[in-house]
Design an enzyme around this catalytic site. Structure first.
Site, mmCIF file in Angstrom:
data_model
loop_
_atom_site.group_PDB
_atom_site.id
_atom_site.type_symbol
_atom_site.label_atom_id
_atom_site.label_comp_id
_atom_site.label_asym_id
_atom_site.label_seq_id
_atom_site.Cartn_x
_atom_site.Cartn_y
_atom_site.Cartn_z
ATOM 1 N N GLY A 55 0.864 -1.252 0.044
ATOM 2 C CA GLY A 55 0.151 -0.092 0.082
ATOM 3 C C GLY A 55 0.714 1.187 -0.098
ATOM 4 O O GLY A 55 0.596 2.245 -0.758
ATOM 5 N N CYS A 70 1.186 0.959 12.615
ATOM 6 C CA CYS A 70 2.242 1.859 12.131
ATOM 7 C C CYS A 70 2.346 3.101 13.059
ATOM 8 O O CYS A 70 3.706 3.443 13.132
ATOM 9 C CB CYS A 70 1.981 2.477 10.629
ATOM 10 S SG CYS A 70 1.261 1.213 9.773
HETATM 11 N N1 PLP Z 1 -3.191 2.926 3.950
HETATM 12 C C1 PLP Z 1 -3.839 2.377 5.095
HETATM 13 C C2 PLP Z 1 -5.330 2.757 5.240
HETATM 14 C C3 PLP Z 1 -3.400 1.272 5.801
HETATM 15 O O1 PLP Z 1 -4.126 0.676 6.767
HETATM 16 C C4 PLP Z 1 -2.089 0.796 5.529
HETATM 17 C C5 PLP Z 1 -1.627 -0.245 6.507
HETATM 18 O O2 PLP Z 1 -1.616 0.005 7.689
HETATM 19 C C6 PLP Z 1 -1.418 1.699 4.607
HETATM 20 C C7 PLP Z 1 -1.853 2.413 3.676
HETATM 21 C C8 PLP Z 1 0.100 0.912 4.114
HETATM 22 O O3 PLP Z 1 0.019 -0.329 3.530
HETATM 23 P P1 PLP Z 1 1.324 -1.258 3.600
HETATM 24 O O4 PLP Z 1 1.521 -1.753 4.962
HETATM 25 O O5 PLP Z 1 1.101 -2.400 2.522
HETATM 26 O O6 PLP Z 1 2.492 -0.513 3.144
#
Ligand code: PLP
Length: 385
Positions: A70, A322
């Site tokens: 993402g 995160c």
């Molecule tokens: N966007 C949202 C809404 C998310 O919940 C996350 C991950 O927690 C991300 C982006 C990032 O995705 P990735 O972990 O695949 O980099």
């Protein structure tokens, strides 16, 4: 018993996913760019998975780009605008850090970014966007579902309204928490970029998808061998692609069933918490996504509750995984919740695989621990006075 209630942070890969990953790393380890038959077979399989993902979104397979997740999809979409003459961008304060940090980069390169404050239910409205839209707006970037509280923004409705006024504004949707948790279709052609992550849908970590509408300028982040039609250089992550492909293959045919199941589970969990534990406040909106329930427990620090639950095999989160190391979540701050509500917030995030007895067990453990922590805290306060 172990009960995993942190599916917004990541999901457990399906057994089919693990098998497909193992296959890509063993029997089918060939580089899909090589030209002998075995490698061509791998390349064909990748194209089949690409087609399947395109089908689930209602787009063309050439509009699907495989990325590392993402975060990379979001970075690629937003940074594709870096040479735009239009220097105004609209986003929201409650976006994921992948968006917010990329927006900081855009600001450093001379863009003016407007961060809208979400409504009380956590969503962004069409009216807010239309009121903020300017002649020089080049990009609107919004999440379809908020990862911390599960609020939903009607991104298709917003995109239609924006395009009706200014057809050249680029629309990016962070659909990481929305994909396969609600229906998304791109048939109408109003969305230009859409970001997806593999590990939120029972696929592997380190794989994602960026939908990029045909004809919309996409600037590659990486320079190199020109894989993925030059949009994403680097030897392709075959294991990741097989993994996300198998996750979608298993999940998608049962999409409605899974959504309904998670919605029921969420309602059940919410009603038991609210009815059986006093002084709780549900932060998630009533019409939120089916898999995210954020609840605050008065008089308790979320982290303390999280660790006490962990000791008994229940895994939850205090905010997004995160950002859990920061003091207060920027999403809860954006909602202007009182300090004590933010302090006691816990996010429960569900999967269609959860069983009722697991939820029952989790609620019993939760009740016991909330009571115990509250009594200790009262005891402590009494002693200090
Ligand atoms: N966007 C949202 C809404 C998310 O919940 C996350 C991950 O927690 C991300 C982006 C990032 O995705 P990735 O972990 O695949 O980099």
């Amino acid at each position: 018993m172990e009960v995993y209630l942190d599916n917004s942070a990541t999901t457990k890969p399906y057994p089919e996913v693990c098998e497909a990953v193992a296959q890509a790393l063993t029997r089918e380890f060939y580089n899909p760019s090589s030209i002998y038959d075995k490698a061509v077979d791998v390349s064909k399989k990748i194209e089949e998975y690409r087609e399947l993902i395109a089908l689930t979104l209602g787009c063309k397979s050439k509009e699907i780009l495989f990325t590392s997740g993402g975060t990379e999809s979001i970075n690629t979409a937003i940074l594709s605008l870096k040479n735009s003459r239009k220097k105004h961008i609209i986003t929201s304060m409650a976006e994921h850090s992948a968006t917010l940090e990329t927006m900081k980069k855009m600001e450093k390169s001379g863009f003016e970014v407007e961060y809208l404050k979400p409504e009380k239910d956590g969503s962004i409205t069409r009216q807010q966007i239309l009121e903020t839209l300017r002649e020089d707006t080049g990009l609107v970037s919004l999440m379809a579902v908020n990862n911390e509280i599960g609020s939903r923004t009607d991104v298709i409705d917003i995109a239609k309204a924006v395009k009706a006024v200014r057809s050249d504004v680029i629309i990016h949707v962070d659909a990481v928490q929305a994909y396969l948790k609600q229906k998304i279709t791109l048939y109408e052609g109003v969305i230009d970029f859409l970001s997806i992550s593999g590990h939120k849908i029972h696929g592997p970590k380190g794989i994602g998808v960026l939908y990029h509408r045909e004809g919309v300028k996409l600037l590659p982040l990486l320079s190199g061998g020109g894989q993925e039609n030059g949009y994403r250089s680097g030897t392709m992550n075959t294991a990741g692609i097989y993994g996300i492909g198998e996750a979608v293959k298993r999940y998608y045919p049962k999409l409605n069933e899974h959504i309904e199941k998670m919605r029921e589970q969420k309602e059940y969990l919410q009603s038991r918490i609210v009815n059986e534990i006093e002084k709780t406040r549900v932060i998630s909106p009533d019409d939120g996504i089916c898999h995210i329930l954020n609840v605050s427990f008065a008089g308790i620090r979320g982290e303390i509750l999280l660790h006490s639950l962990e000791k008994e095999g229940i895994y939850v989160s205090t905010g997004s995984a995160c950002s859990s190391k920061k003091s207060y979540s920027h999403v809860l701050n954006a909602l202007e919740l009182p300090r004590e509500v933010k302090d006691g917030a816990i996010r429960f995030s569900l999967s269609e695989e959860l069983r009722r007895e697991e939820l029952d067990f989790a609620v019993e453990v939760l009740k016991k621990n909330v009571k115990a922590i509250r009594s200790i805290m009262k005891f402590g306060r009494g002693k200090n006075v």
